[in-house]
Every structure is written in C-alpha cells, then in structure tokens.
Write a protein that holds these residues in place. Structure first.
Motif, PDB file in Angstrom:
ATOM      1  N   GLY A   1      17.791  37.350  78.834  1.00 24.39           N
ATOM      2  CA  GLY A   1      18.565  37.127  77.640  1.00 24.39           C
ATOM      3  C   GLY A   1      19.674  38.026  77.307  1.00 24.39           C
ATOM      4  O   GLY A   1      20.156  38.532  78.422  1.00 24.39           O
ATOM      5  N   ALA A   2      20.399  37.915  76.054  1.00 20.64           N
ATOM      6  CA  ALA A   2      21.533  38.625  75.975  1.00 20.64           C
ATOM      7  C   ALA A   2      21.707  39.344  74.677  1.00 20.64           C
ATOM      8  O   ALA A   2      21.000  39.038  73.635  1.00 20.64           O
ATOM      9  N   LEU A   3      22.077  40.573  74.612  1.00 23.83           N
ATOM     10  CA  LEU A   3      22.566  41.314  73.551  1.00 23.83           C
ATOM     11  C   LEU A   3      24.188  41.329  73.140  1.00 23.83           C
ATOM     12  O   LEU A   3      24.720  41.581  74.042  1.00 23.83           O
ATOM     13  N   VAL A   4      24.640  40.541  72.307  1.00 25.06           N
ATOM     14  CA  VAL A   4      25.632  40.224  72.104  1.00 25.06           C
ATOM     15  C   VAL A   4      26.410  40.741  70.941  1.00 25.06           C
ATOM     16  O   VAL A   4      25.850  40.910  69.746  1.00 25.06           O
ATOM     17  N   GLY A   5      27.478  41.416  71.088  1.00 22.82           N
ATOM     18  CA  GLY A   5      28.386  41.936  70.160  1.00 22.82           C
ATOM     19  C   GLY A   5      29.134  41.190  69.570  1.00 22.82           C
ATOM     20  O   GLY A   5      29.023  40.345  68.482  1.00 22.82           O
ATOM     21  N   GLY A   6      30.401  41.582  69.649  1.00 21.03           N
ATOM     22  CA  GLY A   6      31.702  40.601  69.323  1.00 21.03           C
ATOM     23  C   GLY A   6      31.573  39.172  69.051  1.00 21.03           C
ATOM     24  O   GLY A   6      31.847  38.595  68.080  1.00 21.03           O
ATOM     25  N   ALA A   7      30.851  38.641  69.889  1.00 23.69           N
ATOM     26  CA  ALA A   7      31.203  36.987  70.135  1.00 23.69           C
ATOM     27  C   ALA A   7      29.776  36.494  69.215  1.00 23.69           C
ATOM     28  O   ALA A   7      30.008  35.356  68.523  1.00 23.69           O
ATOM     29  N   CYS A   8      28.823  37.401  68.279  1.00 24.94           N
ATOM     30  CA  CYS A   8      28.102  36.780  67.606  1.00 24.94           C
ATOM     31  C   CYS A   8      28.530  36.887  66.273  1.00 24.94           C
ATOM     32  O   CYS A   8      27.956  36.196  65.268  1.00 24.94           O
ATOM     33  N   LEU A   9      29.848  37.217  65.843  1.00 27.79           N
ATOM     34  CA  LEU A   9      30.177  37.209  64.653  1.00 27.79           C
ATOM     35  C   LEU A   9      31.079  35.644  64.352  1.00 27.79           C
ATOM     36  O   LEU A   9      31.465  35.534  63.239  1.00 27.79           O
ATOM     37  N   ASP A  10      31.063  35.014  65.449  1.00 27.61           N
ATOM     38  CA  ASP A  10      31.764  33.743  65.332  1.00 27.61           C
ATOM     39  C   ASP A  10      30.615  32.892  65.565  1.00 27.61           C
ATOM     40  O   ASP A  10      29.880  32.802  66.618  1.00 27.61           O
ATOM     41  N   PRO A  11      30.139  32.199  64.520  1.00 26.64           N
ATOM     42  CA  PRO A  11      28.949  31.328  64.389  1.00 26.64           C
ATOM     43  C   PRO A  11      29.118  30.362  65.562  1.00 26.64           C
ATOM     44  O   PRO A  11      27.886  29.903  66.446  1.00 26.64           O
ATOM     45  N   GLN A  12      30.090  29.851  65.917  1.00 28.97           N
ATOM     46  CA  GLN A  12      30.317  28.659  66.827  1.00 28.97           C
ATOM     47  C   GLN A  12      30.054  29.380  68.422  1.00 28.97           C
ATOM     48  O   GLN A  12      29.230  28.709  69.046  1.00 28.97           O
ATOM     49  N   SER A  13      30.591  30.369  68.763  1.00 27.93           N
ATOM     50  CA  SER A  13      30.568  31.214  70.006  1.00 27.93           C
ATOM     51  C   SER A  13      29.016  31.449  70.061  1.00 27.93           C
ATOM     52  O   SER A  13      28.405  31.304  71.197  1.00 27.93           O
ATOM     53  N   PHE A  14      28.348  32.120  69.111  1.00 26.51           N
ATOM     54  CA  PHE A  14      26.964  32.581  68.964  1.00 26.51           C
ATOM     55  C   PHE A  14      26.049  31.340  69.362  1.00 26.51           C
ATOM     56  O   PHE A  14      25.003  31.339  70.174  1.00 26.51           O
ATOM     57  N   ALA A  15      26.271  30.231  68.449  1.00 21.68           N
ATOM     58  CA  ALA A  15      25.607  28.975  68.629  1.00 21.68           C
ATOM     59  C   ALA A  15      25.807  28.524  70.154  1.00 21.68           C
ATOM     60  O   ALA A  15      24.677  27.880  70.571  1.00 21.68           O
ATOM     61  N   THR A  16      26.852  28.558  70.567  1.00 26.08           N
ATOM     62  CA  THR A  16      27.133  28.021  71.943  1.00 26.08           C
ATOM     63  C   THR A  16      26.111  28.783  73.190  1.00 26.08           C
ATOM     64  O   THR A  16      25.788  28.391  74.032  1.00 26.08           O
ATOM     65  N   ILE A  17      26.342  30.326  72.851  1.00 24.28           N
ATOM     66  CA  ILE A  17      25.444  31.097  73.709  1.00 24.28           C
ATOM     67  C   ILE A  17      23.878  30.685  73.465  1.00 24.28           C
ATOM     68  O   ILE A  17      23.145  30.714  74.581  1.00 24.28           O
ATOM     69  N   ILE A  18      23.673  30.390  72.330  1.00 24.70           N
ATOM     70  CA  ILE A  18      22.231  30.152  72.172  1.00 24.70           C
ATOM     71  C   ILE A  18      21.791  28.459  73.040  1.00 24.70           C
ATOM     72  O   ILE A  18      20.819  28.424  73.602  1.00 24.70           O
ATOM     73  N   ALA A  19      22.885  27.735  72.655  1.00 23.17           N
ATOM     74  CA  ALA A  19      22.559  26.580  73.365  1.00 23.17           C
ATOM     75  C   ALA A  19      22.430  26.610  74.911  1.00 23.17           C
ATOM     76  O   ALA A  19      21.808  26.011  75.887  1.00 23.17           O
ATOM     77  N   VAL A  20      23.212  27.520  75.524  1.00 26.78           N
ATOM     78  CA  VAL A  20      23.213  27.873  77.023  1.00 26.78           C
ATOM     79  C   VAL A  20      21.859  28.347  77.233  1.00 26.78           C
ATOM     80  O   VAL A  20      21.377  28.162  78.229  1.00 26.78           O
ATOM     81  N   ALA A  21      21.421  29.377  76.528  1.00 28.11           N
ATOM     82  CA  ALA A  21      19.957  30.027  76.681  1.00 28.11           C
ATOM     83  C   ALA A  21      19.035  28.817  76.575  1.00 28.11           C
ATOM     84  O   ALA A  21      17.906  28.776  77.499  1.00 28.11           O
ATOM     85  N   GLN A  22      19.073  27.726  75.868  1.00 30.16           N
ATOM     86  CA  GLN A  22      17.955  26.718  75.825  1.00 30.16           C
ATOM     87  C   GLN A  22      18.242  25.847  76.844  1.00 30.16           C
ATOM     88  O   GLN A  22      17.134  25.518  77.692  1.00 30.16           O
ATOM     89  N   LYS A  23      19.519  25.806  77.606  1.00 30.56           N
ATOM     90  CA  LYS A  23      19.635  24.901  78.709  1.00 30.56           C
ATOM     91  C   LYS A  23      19.112  25.461  79.885  1.00 30.56           C
ATOM     92  O   LYS A  23      18.503  25.100  80.885  1.00 30.56           O
ATOM     93  N   THR A  24      19.073  26.969  80.086  1.00 29.95           N
ATOM     94  CA  THR A  24      18.391  27.651  81.181  1.00 29.95           C
ATOM     95  C   THR A  24      16.971  28.133  80.786  1.00 29.95           C
ATOM     96  O   THR A  24      16.597  28.953  81.580  1.00 29.95           O
ATOM     97  N   ALA A  25      16.526  27.719  79.770  1.00 29.66           N
ATOM     98  CA  ALA A  25      15.024  28.031  79.467  1.00 29.66           C
ATOM     99  C   ALA A  25      14.196  27.698  80.567  1.00 29.66           C
ATOM    100  O   ALA A  25      14.395  26.735  81.147  1.00 29.66           O
ATOM    101  N   ARG A  26      13.155  28.799  80.900  1.00 32.06           N
ATOM    102  CA  ARG A  26      12.367  28.295  82.220  1.00 32.06           C
ATOM    103  C   ARG A  26      11.054  27.909  81.446  1.00 32.06           C
ATOM    104  O   ARG A  26      10.543  28.040  80.459  1.00 32.06           O
TER     105      ARG A  26
END
Ligand code: PGA
Length: 256
Positions: A231-256
């Motif tokens: 997973g990831a510990l996200v600083g700057g990019a987590c303050l933008d909901p769209q960016s953070f949501a995209t990171i979460i979506a990427v994690a969902q896609k690559t979930a094992r």
C-alpha cells in the motif's frame, strides 16, 4: 493475504471545518473501497470532525499523526493513546521523518510510543527511511533495518501482527522525486526479511509494508503493481480528494 492499505497523511493541513468538507468529498468519490482499507490521518484538532464525516464502513479508518507514550500527566501540549482511541482512531503514524528531523524524535522515544499505542489497541504505522546522504553512501539497508529493530524492540510475536511499516525515503518526501518501484521493492524485501528474522516467518508474511514519498495518482499504479508493496502512505496528494480517490481506485484494481 495482506489487505491493501492506503493512508493519507494530512500533516498540518485543514481546520476541523475544512476536514469535514474534504472527507465528505472523498466519500462521494469512493463509495466502498472493498478489498482496500482506507485510512486518513488529519491533525488532532480535526479528528473528531473527520470521524463524524467518515462513512460508517470498516473499510474506512482514522489515524493520528503522533502520540505521547504516557496515558496522562503533566505534559503540556501532548495527546495520549487513550485520548486518540476514544476519538475513534484505529491507527497512529509514529516515527515520521518530519518528527525525527524537526522535533528531535529518536528511536528510543518512538519505541515507547509504539508500546503505548499497542497497550491501548491502536495500530502503529512505523515510518522508516534513509536521508539523502545515507542513500548516496549506500547505507539504506543499515539505516532502515536499524530503525525497524530499535523502534520495535521488545514487541511480542502477537503484537507485531498489529504493526504496519512505512518505508519513506527522506529524500522522496514532498520532493516530487519518488523512489523507483524497484528500489522501494528491494528495501521492502529487506525489511520483510528483518521482520522474519526477529519475529519468525509468520510475522514476516503478515506485517504490511507501505511505500511513501511523492506518491501521486499518476505513479501509484507502478508501486501498487508490485507484490512486495502492500500500500501507500500519501502526503501531498491526499489533500486533493480526486487524486486520493484515484490512488484508492488503483489499489482496488491491483488488490490481490
Ligand atoms: P509526500 O509525503 O507524499 O508529500 O511526499 C509523504 C509522507 O510524508 O508521508
């Protein structure tokens, strides 16, 4: 199998009012993260407001960014584990490099904080990472395994399962210069080996290891594609909901 974990470290950003708005926007964008656990770490003053705005799903959780190792006492300006637990925190970020560098935290103090968190059922996210000069001198493995062993000294086999490690090279934090997924993956493997050596193969397999340092919506996929990165510990990019949501979506896609 280790569940994917995406943590947003807000650092010293957002008032309580702003936090509620940000969390609501995020929950509109991420209805149910499913196999991914999403954790946000707002400042102490915004924890309550964020908790109220967070969707009532076990997939979303709250983290604090620090704590004091005593439960209570004459420690002006400090906040303890029972206080955070009572606010609904599931996690606490400890040993972040900004705390080490700017506030003089050392491994011994961090270890006391880890113990305090575990004593109260808060799951610690222990940050480790080498400075640029250590990186250039090829000391990365020595530094991060040293921080790992000292920070977790005396932790039992049962407790280690509650710990998450975040590998955050100091030179990558807030610089826009992320480590390469291959570099990060190699350090993760070293850390996993160190965990297995000290706490047994089971612990080595169960503890989640995150990467942090300039993770963005654009590069998250490269890190999360690696089976070595949980997973990831996200600083700057987590303050933008769209960016953070995209990171979460990427994690969902690559979930094992
Ligand atoms: P960054 O911060 O994503 O802004 O580099 C990461 C962190 O400090 O946890």
């Amino acid at each position: 199998m280790r569940r994917r974990l995406i943590v947003g470290n807000w650092k010293m950003h957002k008032t309580a009012t702003e936090a509620a708005v940000l969390v609501r926007r995020l929950s509109d964008l991420v209805s149910e993260p499913g196999q991914v656990e999403v954790v946000i770490a707002p400042p102490f003053t915004a924890l309550h407001a964020a908790a109220r705005a967070l969707p009532a799903s076990p997939s979303f959780a709250l983290a604090a960014q620090n704590l004091h190792w005593e439960d209570e006492g004459p420690f002006t300006g400090e906040v303890s584990a029972p206080m955070l637990k009572d606010l609904g925190c599931r996690y606490v970020i400890l040993g972040h490099s900004e705390r080490r560098q700017l506030f003089g935290e050392d491994d011994e103090g961090i270890q006391r904080k880890i113990r305090a968190s575990l004593r109260h059922g808060l799951r610690p996210i222990l940050c480790v990472g080498e400075s640029l000069s250590d990186h250039k001198k090829g000391r990365t493995e020595t530094v991060v395994t040293g921080q790992l062993r000292k920070g977790l000294d005396g932790i039992s086999k049962d407790e280690i399962r509650l710990v998450t490690i975040a590998y955050e090279p100091v030179w990558a934090i807030g610089t826009g210069q992320a480590a390469s997924p291959a570099q990060a993956g190699a350090v993760h493997e070293t850390l996993r080996g160190a965990l297995a050596k000290s706490w047994g193969a089971g612990a080595g397999e169960q503890v989640r290891i995150l990467y942090g340092g300039s993770v963005t919506a654009e590069n998250a996929g490269e890190f999360l594609a690696s089976s070595r990165i949980d997973g990831a510990l996200v600083g700057g990019a987590c303050l933008d909901p769209q960016s953070f949501a995209t990171i979460i979506a990427v994690a969902q896609k690559t979930a094992r």
